[in-house]
Design an enzyme around this catalytic site. Structure first.
Site, PDB file in Angstrom:
ATOM      1  N   SER A  66      32.021  16.699  17.539  1.00  0.00           N
ATOM      2  CA  SER A  66      32.972  17.340  18.353  1.00  0.00           C
ATOM      3  C   SER A  66      33.949  18.076  17.155  1.00  0.00           C
ATOM      4  O   SER A  66      34.001  19.272  19.479  1.00  0.00           O
ATOM      5  CB  SER A  66      33.696  15.696  18.066  1.00  0.00           C
ATOM      6  OG  SER A  66      35.041  15.970  17.920  1.00  0.00           O
ATOM      7  N   HIS A  85      41.887  15.715  16.942  1.00  0.00           N
ATOM      8  CA  HIS A  85      40.516  17.174  17.221  1.00  0.00           C
ATOM      9  C   HIS A  85      41.951  17.789  17.411  1.00  0.00           C
ATOM     10  O   HIS A  85      43.455  17.456  18.424  1.00  0.00           O
ATOM     11  CB  HIS A  85      40.154  16.836  19.007  1.00  0.00           C
ATOM     12  CG  HIS A  85      38.805  16.361  18.583  1.00  0.00           C
ATOM     13  ND1 HIS A  85      39.089  14.510  18.700  1.00  0.00           N
ATOM     14  CD2 HIS A  85      38.223  16.075  18.145  1.00  0.00           C
ATOM     15  CE1 HIS A  85      37.747  14.205  18.368  1.00  0.00           C
ATOM     16  NE2 HIS A  85      37.196  14.765  18.412  1.00  0.00           N
ATOM     17  N   ASP A 118      44.385  15.619  19.701  1.00  0.00           N
ATOM     18  CA  ASP A 118      44.375  13.970  20.142  1.00  0.00           C
ATOM     19  C   ASP A 118      44.820  13.751  18.861  1.00  0.00           C
ATOM     20  O   ASP A 118      45.154  14.467  18.248  1.00  0.00           O
ATOM     21  CB  ASP A 118      43.510  13.720  21.249  1.00  0.00           C
ATOM     22  CG  ASP A 118      42.270  13.924  20.755  1.00  0.00           C
ATOM     23  OD1 ASP A 118      42.160  14.224  18.843  1.00  0.00           O
ATOM     24  OD2 ASP A 118      41.384  14.075  21.011  1.00  0.00           O
TER      25      ASP A 118
END
Ligand SMILES: *[C@@H]1O[C@H](CO)[C@@H](O)[C@H](O)[C@H]1NC(C)=O
Length: 365
Positions: free
Chosen positions: A40, A342, A339
């Site tokens: 990610s 991340h 978040d």
């Protein structure tokens, strides 16, 4: 046209040719394409096109893009690889996901660069199985398909030259620990922590060998971040996570150990390449120090919040738990994390700035 006009005309043509040649020579020093693999941290939205819960193509993700478009990036805006792609001049704004139908058949996009990365992936083949995302092995397979398309479009020789001058970048490994080794018993039953490090390193080596076999000459490998500082790790592993939130060094030290082993492995691979007279170069990109600095010396960077994310409570939300009904902090530039897992766009931009000397070095060598 009189003689004088002809002469003037030729001079103008001459200048054009000289400028063009200078430009081509300049281009020789830079790079031809940018190909990214991993998780990610570098996935611009490939997971939008597969069946997985590891997605972020809904608000408030992408909040700080123009029109607030959620692209599938796990942050409020751009990733560090987007900044690198535009800095290199290969892309105007962003590095697109390979699986986007507007990209996969667009030879110009494929030549200048794409990301094959998939949120939730890792070096351990078990990790993408847990998360139902694209294994790194499959990402390399996608690169082979991409290369085939380039060969069909511009020929084998040109594609080979193109690949030689391209930069390959991989960023993965955090999920192997956070979602796999620390979270589930499967690997812990079979591997001690040290044995698991070596197991992952073997997979890194195998991945790099595959890129080298495809003709890659410039490969950059990112290390792990201070994993004990991820808000979700603080939440899940602190005795009193609501009131006492600090980085948990036990997990960050795992990242430091892994990074040392990784650097050692990359150095050994480089030695072997040198001995076999290969001109391929493998670079290590440190992200641990820059992120640890942003957390420790947060005031210097203008950050106020370092141990919780901007989305929702900031303690547990990521992916579907961070959604359109979540509260979003007003000033994203005050947060290291978007978040619970991340970084924010600002953190990614700082990471890009911190790596700029390494990026320049890779592009010019
Ligand atoms: C490999 O060769 C390069 C020169 O081409 C040199 O700068 C580098 O230090 C060598 N690395 C190793 C690990 O031998």
């Amino acid at each position: 046209m009189g003689t004088c006009d002809t002469y003037l005309f030729l001079s103008v043509v001459h200048i054009f040719i000289l400028c063009f040649m200078a430009k081509v020579e300049g281009l020789n020093k830079t790079i031809s394409g940018f190909y990214v693999f991993g998780d990610s941290t570098v996935d611009p939205g490939n997971n939008n096109y597969i069946k997985t819960a590891f997605r972020s193509n809904f608000p408030p993700y992408g909040r700080d893009f123009s029109n607030q478009v959620p692209t599938g990036r796990f942050t409020n805006g751009k990733l560090a690889t987007d900044y690198i792609a535009s800095y290199s001049g290969l892309k105007k704004e962003i590095l697109p996901p390979y699986l986007d139908p507007n990209v996969i058949n667009n030879i110009e996009e494929l030549m200048t660069g794409v990301s094959f990365a998939s949120a939730g992936s890792g070096f351990d083949p078990l990790t993408p199985t847990i998360t139902s995302v694209i294994p790194i092995e499959k990402q390399v397979e996608y690169f082979r398909k991409c290369k085939k398309r380039m060969e069909d479009a511009v020929g084998k020789q040109r594609t080979e030259n193109h690949v030689k001058k391209a930069v390959f970048f991989v960023s993965a490994g955090t999920n192997d620990f956070v979602l796999n080794y620390f979270a589930l018993p499967v690997r812990r039953k079979t591997y001690t922590l040290l044995a698991y490090h070596h197991f992952l390193i073997q997979h890194v080596e195998h991945f790099l060998q595959e890129l080298l076999a495809e003709g890659a000459k410039k490969i950059a490998v990112s290390g792990l971040p201070p994993m004990g500082c991820l808000p979700i790790m603080i939440t899940l592993n602190s005795p009193n996570a609501l009131f006492q939130r600090h980085c948990i060094d036990k997990y960050s030290s795992v990242a430091r150990d892994f990074n040392l082993l990784l650097q050692h492995e990359l150095h050994q691979m480089q030695s072997k390449l040198n001995m076999s007279n290969s001109d391929a170069k493998i670079y290590y990109v440190d992200i641990y120090r820059p992120i640890a600095d942003m957390i420790q010396a947060h005031k210097r960077f203008g950050f106020d919040e370092v141990d919780s994310g901007c989305c929702g409570s900031g303690y547990i939300e990521a992916a579907i738990l961070c959604n359109k009904v979540s509260n979003v902090c007003l000033d994203r530039s005050k947060y290291v994390f978007w978040d619970s897992v991340h970084p924010t766009e600002k953190t990614y931009h700082n990471l890009f700035l911190a790596s700029l000397h390494t990026i320049d070095f890779i592009m010019n060598n």
